[in-house]
Design an enzyme around this catalytic site. Structure first.
Site, mmCIF file in Angstrom:
data_model
loop_
_atom_site.group_PDB
_atom_site.id
_atom_site.type_symbol
_atom_site.label_atom_id
_atom_site.label_comp_id
_atom_site.label_asym_id
_atom_site.label_seq_id
_atom_site.Cartn_x
_atom_site.Cartn_y
_atom_site.Cartn_z
ATOM 1 N N SER A 128 3.558 5.648 -6.806
ATOM 2 C CA SER A 128 3.408 4.282 -7.304
ATOM 3 C C SER A 128 2.105 4.417 -8.022
ATOM 4 C CB SER A 128 3.431 3.264 -6.443
ATOM 5 O OG SER A 128 3.285 2.216 -7.213
ATOM 6 N N GLY A 129 1.784 3.931 -9.247
ATOM 7 C CA GLY A 129 0.507 3.977 -10.011
ATOM 8 C C GLY A 129 0.002 5.249 -10.624
ATOM 9 N N THR A 133 5.530 4.962 -15.636
ATOM 10 C CA THR A 133 6.201 4.198 -16.805
ATOM 11 C C THR A 133 5.586 4.422 -18.105
ATOM 12 O OG1 THR A 133 6.955 2.866 -14.962
ATOM 13 C CG2 THR A 133 6.945 1.972 -17.279
ATOM 14 N N ASN A 178 -0.388 -0.580 -7.814
ATOM 15 C CA ASN A 178 -0.139 -0.578 -9.006
ATOM 16 C C ASN A 178 -0.038 -2.021 -9.841
ATOM 17 O OD1 ASN A 178 0.382 0.014 -11.905
ATOM 18 N ND2 ASN A 178 2.158 1.167 -11.467
ATOM 19 N N SER A 181 3.733 -2.316 -11.417
ATOM 20 C CA SER A 181 4.503 -1.360 -10.655
ATOM 21 C C SER A 181 6.116 -1.840 -10.874
ATOM 22 C CB SER A 181 4.098 -1.571 -8.877
ATOM 23 O OG SER A 181 5.017 -0.588 -8.505
ATOM 24 N N SER A 182 6.761 -0.485 -11.233
ATOM 25 C CA SER A 182 8.077 -0.731 -11.425
ATOM 26 C C SER A 182 8.715 -0.585 -9.921
ATOM 27 C CB SER A 182 8.664 0.478 -12.223
ATOM 28 O OG SER A 182 7.955 0.995 -13.281
ATOM 29 N N GLY A 405 8.701 8.101 -6.921
ATOM 30 C CA GLY A 405 8.101 9.498 -6.240
ATOM 31 C C GLY A 405 8.177 9.267 -4.708
ATOM 32 N N GLU A 407 7.315 8.620 -1.059
ATOM 33 C CA GLU A 407 6.563 7.367 -0.643
ATOM 34 C C GLU A 407 6.472 7.741 0.914
ATOM 35 O OE1 GLU A 407 7.798 3.551 -1.685
ATOM 36 O OE2 GLU A 407 7.112 3.824 -3.534
HETATM 37 N N1 LIG Z 1 -1.765 7.968 -19.892
HETATM 38 C C1 LIG Z 1 -2.386 7.039 -19.423
HETATM 39 N N2 LIG Z 1 -3.349 6.554 -20.033
HETATM 40 C C2 LIG Z 1 -4.042 5.267 -19.595
HETATM 41 N N3 LIG Z 1 -3.750 4.797 -18.600
HETATM 42 C C3 LIG Z 1 -2.807 5.014 -17.860
HETATM 43 C C4 LIG Z 1 -1.922 6.282 -18.195
HETATM 44 N N4 LIG Z 1 -1.093 6.441 -17.288
HETATM 45 C C5 LIG Z 1 -1.224 5.476 -16.459
HETATM 46 N N5 LIG Z 1 -2.215 4.540 -16.749
HETATM 47 C C6 LIG Z 1 -2.815 3.438 -16.153
HETATM 48 O O1 LIG Z 1 -2.093 3.483 -14.812
HETATM 49 C C7 LIG Z 1 -1.392 2.365 -14.564
HETATM 50 C C8 LIG Z 1 -0.267 2.693 -13.637
HETATM 51 O O2 LIG Z 1 0.797 3.390 -14.374
HETATM 52 P P1 LIG Z 1 2.252 3.193 -14.363
HETATM 53 O O3 LIG Z 1 2.715 1.872 -14.327
HETATM 54 O O4 LIG Z 1 2.967 4.128 -15.503
HETATM 55 O O5 LIG Z 1 2.445 3.938 -13.093
HETATM 56 P P2 LIG Z 1 3.880 4.327 -12.431
HETATM 57 O O6 LIG Z 1 3.910 5.692 -11.877
HETATM 58 O O7 LIG Z 1 5.156 3.709 -13.323
HETATM 59 O O8 LIG Z 1 3.941 3.361 -10.868
HETATM 60 P P3 LIG Z 1 5.101 2.710 -10.261
HETATM 61 O O9 LIG Z 1 5.752 3.693 -9.338
HETATM 62 O O10 LIG Z 1 4.419 1.725 -9.444
HETATM 63 O O11 LIG Z 1 5.981 1.941 -11.193
HETATM 64 C C9 LIG Z 1 -0.922 1.659 -15.916
HETATM 65 O O12 LIG Z 1 -1.035 0.416 -15.707
HETATM 66 C C10 LIG Z 1 -2.391 2.108 -16.709
HETATM 67 O O13 LIG Z 1 -3.133 1.108 -16.423
HETATM 68 MG MG LIG Z 2 6.527 2.406 -13.133
#
Ligand SMILES: Nc1ncnc2c1ncn2[C@@H]1O[C@H](COP(=O)(O)OP(=O)(O)OP(=O)(O)O)[C@@H](O)[C@H]1O
Ligand SMILES: [Mg+2]
Length: 1046
Positions: A128-129, A133, A178, A181-182, A405, A407
């Site tokens: 997460s984070g 996404t 996050n 977070s999705s 991923g 956890e």
């Molecule tokens: N390539 C990137 N450039 C800039 N900031 C990023 C990038 N990737 C992620 N972030 C930052 O990290 C935060 C978390 O990313 P994201 O929501 O994609 O995580 P995730 O892997 O989907 O987590 P979750 O499993 O909780 O959904 C985003 O809101 C953003 O602020």
């Molecule tokens: Mg996500």
């Protein structure tokens, strides 16, 4: 990798232009590490792996490859690497040609879809984070920006993009890890037509974290949509929904985490975005309102409170909530109240109603809230799918999987169990497909497959999912069995059935150190990525996901369109028990695996560098943890089992050709030989590399680095040469880099241009040949589209042949043979040509020559085909006179004056005795004179000349006939002349007796004197002889000159 050497890092400078910062191989490798982990010398060392990540992260290089897998580290700051310019740069470029990027991976998959028509999928995983996404959004952005458009696909692009904010509003929440977070797994198909334009999409959702609707951990929030609605919903809308904007704290479901606001989240802005997205996707106002009613009803459910009366019966204490709920959901309020406080049990066909305890009522309420929200979320996904459904034929698909991923928390529950099981399945797929594709490539290249040692996690998958024996089966069994089943009895059953399994352990089963690390209510699974302890508390409830039957009945009667669609009456009549949550998840995962197996996968592994969401902080422990759980070391080990580097012959030769005199500047022979020559020159040892059919495989990174270093050293000399020639003077290294990159760009551009030209020429040639063949077959048919090209071609070539072979003069009779279709035209053309030549000839003719020709024409008219010696006379010019002035006696000249036109020496034969006497014949203006030295012997006026006779033989005799009645004349004149054709012609012209020349075959009669006639006989003989015969005739014999003469 060339980008480790010539690293292109683009930075948008102040002017907005793109500055290319190139770093040399030798310095860059130390500073920014390698861009592909395959090139790590010590590839089994986790420390080296993490150090490489750190170095790159420090330089804002967040992407690194493991072969074709992209590892991405969350930068937690906006990097200027996602602009349209960057997208352009990665379009159509091979992975290794430019520094690693998510666009490279996206483009690679897209190209595979376009060129090979193979469906692709991109699997994004990470904790997460970590940025999953965001990564999937970047990929979607790339496709919607860079792919071609059809006329009507603009709206589809928009809908594809706008589906994300809607799903995020309902499915994402702020968590400790996050802010966005999705809380669900998402698989999205992007569908392309045969031209590569995105034309539709389809989304599958997995395991929404419904428990968040009713409970949030400290510091976390409920799903975004609740806060967005309360913060920004129009006051009239909120009034209709019975919500109060001024005090969001009053909603129990929103305050559990004690975190109503988050600095990084603007609920106001998000609301605007979501509202717009609703209309783009195709929601009408009523649908949006119905949806928001469901959202509001969840909040009202949360605020529905219960109390106990003095008899211990549970009742609802908040009637206003029931009023709102009945309005929003379109259900009967009293039915709902009843259903929230009582449960209906059907036993042996009989319905029994029993009261719920306070605790049970609270849990029934929460279960209803979760069910309503969870099902509405699924409805939302379906609604979006309707909007994304493509209208035209879909050719191929790229799937994007943004899924949780591995956890591992302090306390891991049913959700983590499902999530980690999902990751086991994905890992299995990864191993299978990676090894498979690796093996296929080896086979395709004709290189022996070396078996790779790897951990096959099938044993863990089986442990979880096996029928009757697996953890899910045991859990289901415990959920369904009659009697007092609990989480603890479930744990005992696990111990009973799975005790001794190498990947399963509990407090009771463990010993020593392990036992200490396990709680009594926990079981531990030894996952491929590491050990995880799961606490069994809540497993049964979560798996049952129970909603009492009477609550379902109320919902089935709902007048809210969405709720109505979410709760089917079939559910009530269906006697079978619904699938448990774990089984549903297992089945949906099995389907997902089938979907992914049918596609070619690419992987993005996302890593979170720190827990504080801070840019520039790289926490080694945290990263190591993820490297382990993402299985990256295993991934690298499998991929490096054979060779560290592989590249097509062409690419390898192109880059390293300066290192060998035989391959520099260009290798002309076949590519494989070129690479062989090059590596021999570089002293590669046989164990260091292998040559496949189209690629070179290099076993160790060191070999490649040495080659790179050699190239680096060689560059200055190439550069100096170029600088000298171009007269540049800049920093040597920069110049070389610039030169090389410019040269590479120009080379590839020029190669492209040449290739395209060649292809066009080849295509045209093939068309021409095809047309000619078709035309040749139909050449005798009337002109039609199929033969017109051929016929035109034949005509054209005939005309060109004529042009090249025109007759040189009027006498030249040669003329090319025409094709049948042009025979008539050919005759006309020939005639025209000759006429043209004649005209031309005539225009250039001189007066003397004209005179000559006129005489020749007359001669031809008289003698051609008539007299044997005529052909011999044709090429001989007729002269003005055969007697010069001096040859004619002075006296004669004085007598005749200057009237003499033509003179020739002749032999005169007496009419009676045929004695031969030399004479001169002079043609005057009005008559002909016969002269014997100074005497004029005879004069015949042209007007009195009757005619002239000659024989048809080659002799020179001719007779001038005069009237016998003319007293002045002595009779006809018998003469012989060596130039008989010329003399007779001139005489005939001057006397105007062209039509009076008689050509006799055998004999000529002539008048001797009045009434008397003489005869000259002509016969062929060996030589010319003129003799008088005994019978008084003149006999002339003449040799035959022309065999076909008459
Ligand atoms: N390539 C990137 N450039 C800039 N900031 C990023 C990038 N990737 C992620 N972030 C930052 O990290 C935060 C978390 O990313 P994201 O929501 O994609 O995580 P995730 O892997 O989907 O987590 P979750 O499993 O909780 O959904 C985003 O809101 C953003 O602020
Ligand atoms: Mg996500």
């Amino acid at each position: 990798m060339w980008n480790d050497l010539l690293l292109f890092q683009t930075v948008v400078d102040v002017e907005g232009g793109v500055r290319l910062v190139m770093e040399s191989a030798l310095s860059a490798r130390d500073r920014v590490g390698v861009q592909d982990f395959l090139l790590l010398e010590n590839y089994t060392s986790e420390a080296a792996f993490i150090e490489n990540l750190r170095r790159r992260y420090r330089e804002n290089l967040i992407y690194t490859y493991i072969g074709s897998v992209l590892v991405s580290v969350n930068p937690y700051k906006e990097l200027e690497i996602y602009s349209k310019q960057h997208m352009e740069r990665y379009r159509g470029v091979n992975f290794y040609e430019i520094s690693p990027h998510i666009f490279a991976l996206a483009d690679n998959s897209y190209r595979a879809v376009r060129t090979e028509r193979k469906d692709q999928c991109i699997l994004i995983s990470g904790e997460s984070g970590a940025g999953k996404t965001e990564a999937s959004k970047k990929i979607l952005q790339y496709y919607t920006t860079m792919c071609p458009t059809r006329n009507n696909t603009h709206s589809i692009r928009e809908r594809l993009l706008q589906s994300t904010p809607v799903l995020e509003a309902f499915g994402n929440a702020k968590t400790l890890r996050n802010d966005n977070s999705s809380r669900f797994g998402k698989y999205m198909d992007v569908q392309f037509d045969y031209k590569g334009a995105p034309i539709g999409g389809h989304i599958l959702n997995y395991l929404l974290e419904k428990s968040r609707v009713v409970h949030q951990n400290h510091g976390e929030r409920n799903f975004h949509i609740f806060y967005q609605l309360l913060e920004s919903g129009h006051s009239e809308l909120l009034r209709r929904l019975g919500l109060d904007k001024t005090n969001p704290q009053q909603y129990h479901y929103l305050v559990k985490g004690n975190c109503p606001r988050v600095s990084s989240i603007s609920d106001k802005n998000s609301w605007k975005i979501v509202s717009k997205a609703f209309s783009v996707i195709g929601f009408n106002e009523e649908e949006v309102e119905e949806l928001l009613k469901v959202v509001a009803s969840v909040l009202h459910l949360g605020n529905t409170q219960f109390g106990e009366d003095e008899f211990g019966e549970t009742h609802i204490t908040t009637d206003t909530q029931i009023k709102f709920l009945s309005e929003l959901l379109g259900v009967d309020g009293s039915f709902l109240s009843e259903a929230l406080t009582h449960k209906k049990i059907v036993a042996k066909g009989e319905e029994m109603i029993g009261p719920l305890s306070l605790e049970q009522a609270l849990s029934a309420r929460d279960a209803l809230a979760k069910a309503i929200y969870g099902r509405t979320f699924t409805w939302l996904v379906q609604k979006i799918n309707q909007s994304l459904a493509f209208q035209v034929k879909c050719s191929s698909v790229i799937g994007l999987l943004d899924i949780y991923g591995f956890e591992v928390f302090q306390n891991n529950s049913f959700e983590q169990f499902c999530i980690n099981y999902c990751n086991e399945k994905l890992q299995q797929l990864f191993i299978e497909l990676t090894l498979k594709s690796e093996q296929e490539e080896y086979e395709a290249e004709g290189i022996g497959w070396e078996s790779v040692e790897y951990f096959n996690n099938k044993v863990i998958c089986d442990l979880v999912e096996e029928k009757f024996k697996g953890i899910i089966a045991i859990l289901d069994e415990e959920c369904l069995r009659p009697g007092e089943a609990s989480d603890i009895t479930f744990l005992e059953k696990l111990e009973d059935r799975l005790g001794g399994h190498p990947h399963f352990v509990t407090h009771k089963l463990a010993n020593g150190k392990t036992r200490k690390a396990l709680g009594r209510d926990e079981f531990r699974l030894l996952h491929y990525a590491g050990e995880v302890n799961y606490n069994v508390n809540g497993f049964l409830d979560k798996n049952n996901d129970l909603l009492y039957r009477n609550l379902k009945e109320v919902m089935c009667q709902s007048e809210n369109q969405i709720v109505k669609e979410c709760f089917h009456t079939d559910e009530l009549t269906d006697q079978r028990r619904p699938e448990t949550a774990a089984t549903q998840f297992k089945l949906s995962l099995a389907k997902l695996m089938d979907i992914l197996m049918s596609k070619e996968p690419s992987y993005i592994r996302c890593i979170k560098p720190n827990d504080g969401k801070q840019p520039g902080r790289f926490e080694e422990v945290l990263v190591r943890h993820q490297v382990k759980y993402l299985g990256l070391m295993e991934n690298l080990r499998v991929r490096r089992a054979g060779f560290a580097y592989r590249r097509s012959f062409e690419a390898f030769l192109q880059r390293y050709k300066p290192l060998c005199p035989d391959t520099w500047p260009n290798w002309q022979g076949n590519l494989s030989d070129g690479v062989s020559t090059l590596v021999r020159h570089l002293n590669y040892k046989p164990e260091e590399y292998k040559l496949g059919r189209s690629k070179i495989f290099i076993r160790f990174p060191k070999t490649l680095f040495l080659t790179e270093d050699a190239l680096e050293i060689r560059k200055p000399s190439i550069g100096e040469k170029a600088q000298k020639q171009l007269g540049f003077s800049v920093n040597n290294h920069t110049f070389v880099c610039l030169c090389l990159s410019v040269v590479i760009v120009i080379q590839s551009w020029w190669r492209g241009v040449k290739g395209r030209r060649r292809a066009t020429r080849r295509r045209q040639a093939a068309d021409t040949i095809r047309n000619l063949i078709k035309g040749f077959i139909l050449r005798n048919e009337p002109r039609c589209p199929d033969n017109e090209y051929f016929l035109d071609h034949v005509r054209f070539s005939f005309l060109m042949t004529i042009k090249r072979n025109l007759p040189k003069n009027v006498l030249d009779r040669t003329w090319p043979r025409p094709p049948p279709s042009l025979s008539e035209a050919s005759v006309h053309l020939h005639r025209l040509c000759i006429r043209n030549l004649v005209n031309d000839y005539c225009r250039k003719i001189q007066p003397e020559w004209k005179n000559q020709l006129e005489q020749k024409v007359v001669a031809s008219g008289i003698f051609r085909g008539q007299k044997d010696n005529y052909p011999q006379s044709v090429p001989r010019l007729f002269v003005g006179t055969r007697l010069e002035n001096e040859e004619i006696n002075l006296k004669v000249r004085q007598t005749l004056g200057s009237d003499n036109r033509y003179g020739v020496a002749v032999t005169k034969y007496d009419r009676r005795g045929f004695r031969a006497r030399p004479r001169q014949l002079l043609l005057m203006a009005t008559g002909v004179i016969l002269v014997q030295e100074s005497k004029i012997k005879q004069r015949i006026d042209y007007s009195s000349l009757l005619g002239i006779s000659v024989s048809s033989l080659s002799d020179g005799l001719f007779v001038m006939h005069v009237p016998t009645a003319d007293s002045k004349q002595k009779g006809d004149l018998v003469l012989q002349c060596d130039h008989v054709i010329e003399a007779v012609t001139k005489l005939a012209i001057m006397a105007d007796k062209i039509h009076n020349v008689n050509i006799s075959q055998d004999s000529i009669k002539f008048a001797i004197a009045r009434g008397k006639e003489g005869v000259i006989d002509f016969t062929y003989g060996a030589e010319l002889r003129v003799i008088k015969t005994k019978n008084g005739r003149l006999a002339v014999t003449a040799p035959r000159i022309n065999s076909n003469s008459i």
